[in-house]
Write a protein that holds these residues in place. Structure first.
Motif, PDB file in Angstrom:
ATOM      1  N   GLY A   1       0.870  -1.397   0.016  1.00  0.00           N
ATOM      2  CA  GLY A   1       0.185   0.021  -0.171  1.00  0.00           C
ATOM      3  C   GLY A   1       0.717   1.303   0.579  1.00  0.00           C
ATOM      4  O   GLY A   1       0.196   2.037  -1.331  1.00  0.00           O
ATOM      5  N   VAL A   2       1.799   0.819   1.038  1.00  0.00           N
ATOM      6  CA  VAL A   2       2.667   2.596   0.597  1.00  0.00           C
ATOM      7  C   VAL A   2       3.247   2.538  -0.293  1.00  0.00           C
ATOM      8  O   VAL A   2       3.025   3.625  -1.518  1.00  0.00           O
ATOM      9  CB  VAL A   2       3.546   1.947   1.792  1.00  0.00           C
ATOM     10  N   ALA A   3       4.267   1.454  -1.198  1.00  0.00           N
ATOM     11  CA  ALA A   3       4.397   1.113  -2.736  1.00  0.00           C
ATOM     12  C   ALA A   3       3.358   2.324  -3.593  1.00  0.00           C
ATOM     13  O   ALA A   3       3.998   3.299  -4.236  1.00  0.00           O
ATOM     14  CB  ALA A   3       5.068   0.325  -3.111  1.00  0.00           C
ATOM     15  N   THR A   4       2.182   2.173  -3.288  1.00  0.00           N
ATOM     16  CA  THR A   4       1.110   2.571  -4.740  1.00  0.00           C
ATOM     17  C   THR A   4       0.934   3.755  -4.293  1.00  0.00           C
ATOM     18  O   THR A   4       0.722   4.606  -5.000  1.00  0.00           O
ATOM     19  CB  THR A   4      -0.545   1.653  -4.070  1.00  0.00           C
ATOM     20  N   VAL A   5       0.787   4.566  -3.260  1.00  0.00           N
ATOM     21  CA  VAL A   5       0.667   5.384  -2.414  1.00  0.00           C
ATOM     22  C   VAL A   5       1.934   6.810  -3.368  1.00  0.00           C
ATOM     23  O   VAL A   5       1.572   8.280  -3.861  1.00  0.00           O
ATOM     24  CB  VAL A   5       0.480   6.451  -0.928  1.00  0.00           C
ATOM     25  N   ILE A   6       3.105   5.788  -2.603  1.00  0.00           N
ATOM     26  CA  ILE A   6       4.459   6.786  -3.078  1.00  0.00           C
ATOM     27  C   ILE A   6       4.503   7.391  -4.388  1.00  0.00           C
ATOM     28  O   ILE A   6       5.036   7.757  -5.849  1.00  0.00           O
ATOM     29  CB  ILE A   6       5.356   6.333  -2.218  1.00  0.00           C
ATOM     30  N   GLN A   7       3.853   5.579  -5.332  1.00  0.00           N
ATOM     31  CA  GLN A   7       3.838   6.094  -6.934  1.00  0.00           C
ATOM     32  C   GLN A   7       2.951   6.783  -7.505  1.00  0.00           C
ATOM     33  O   GLN A   7       2.488   7.920  -8.333  1.00  0.00           O
ATOM     34  CB  GLN A   7       3.861   4.159  -7.269  1.00  0.00           C
ATOM     35  N   PHE A   8       1.748   6.791  -6.287  1.00  0.00           N
ATOM     36  CA  PHE A   8       0.548   8.199  -7.169  1.00  0.00           C
ATOM     37  C   PHE A   8       1.279   9.499  -6.672  1.00  0.00           C
ATOM     38  O   PHE A   8       0.708  10.063  -7.709  1.00  0.00           O
ATOM     39  CB  PHE A   8      -0.482   7.491  -6.090  1.00  0.00           C
ATOM     40  N   ILE A   9       1.873   9.350  -5.846  1.00  0.00           N
ATOM     41  CA  ILE A   9       2.448  10.919  -5.830  1.00  0.00           C
ATOM     42  C   ILE A   9       3.513  11.783  -6.441  1.00  0.00           C
ATOM     43  O   ILE A   9       3.228  12.238  -7.350  1.00  0.00           O
ATOM     44  CB  ILE A   9       2.450  11.014  -4.608  1.00  0.00           C
TER      45      ILE A   9
END
Length: 54
Positions: A1-9
């Motif tokens: 989930g953290v990687a997803t949020v970072i990629q989205f940003i």
């Protein structure tokens, strides 16, 4: 989930994806699939670090 949020940003700011993070996601998916198959006895192939990640 953290990687997803970072990629989205990153994609929101730079308008392109981070290749290293995308590759990490692919590797994580491969590892999770191997681990799930091994833990449910669907496969005798142990996940990384006992075998190569692919």
């Amino acid at each position: 989930g953290v990687a997803t949020v970072i990629q989205f940003i990153i994609m929101a700011v730079q308008k392109e994806r981070n290749e290293r993070l995308a590759e990490f996601g692919t590797d994580l998916g491969i590892w999770m699939a191997k681990a799930a198959r091994y833990q449910t006895a669907a496969s005798n192939v142990k996940p990384w670090p006992w075998t190569d990640l692919d």
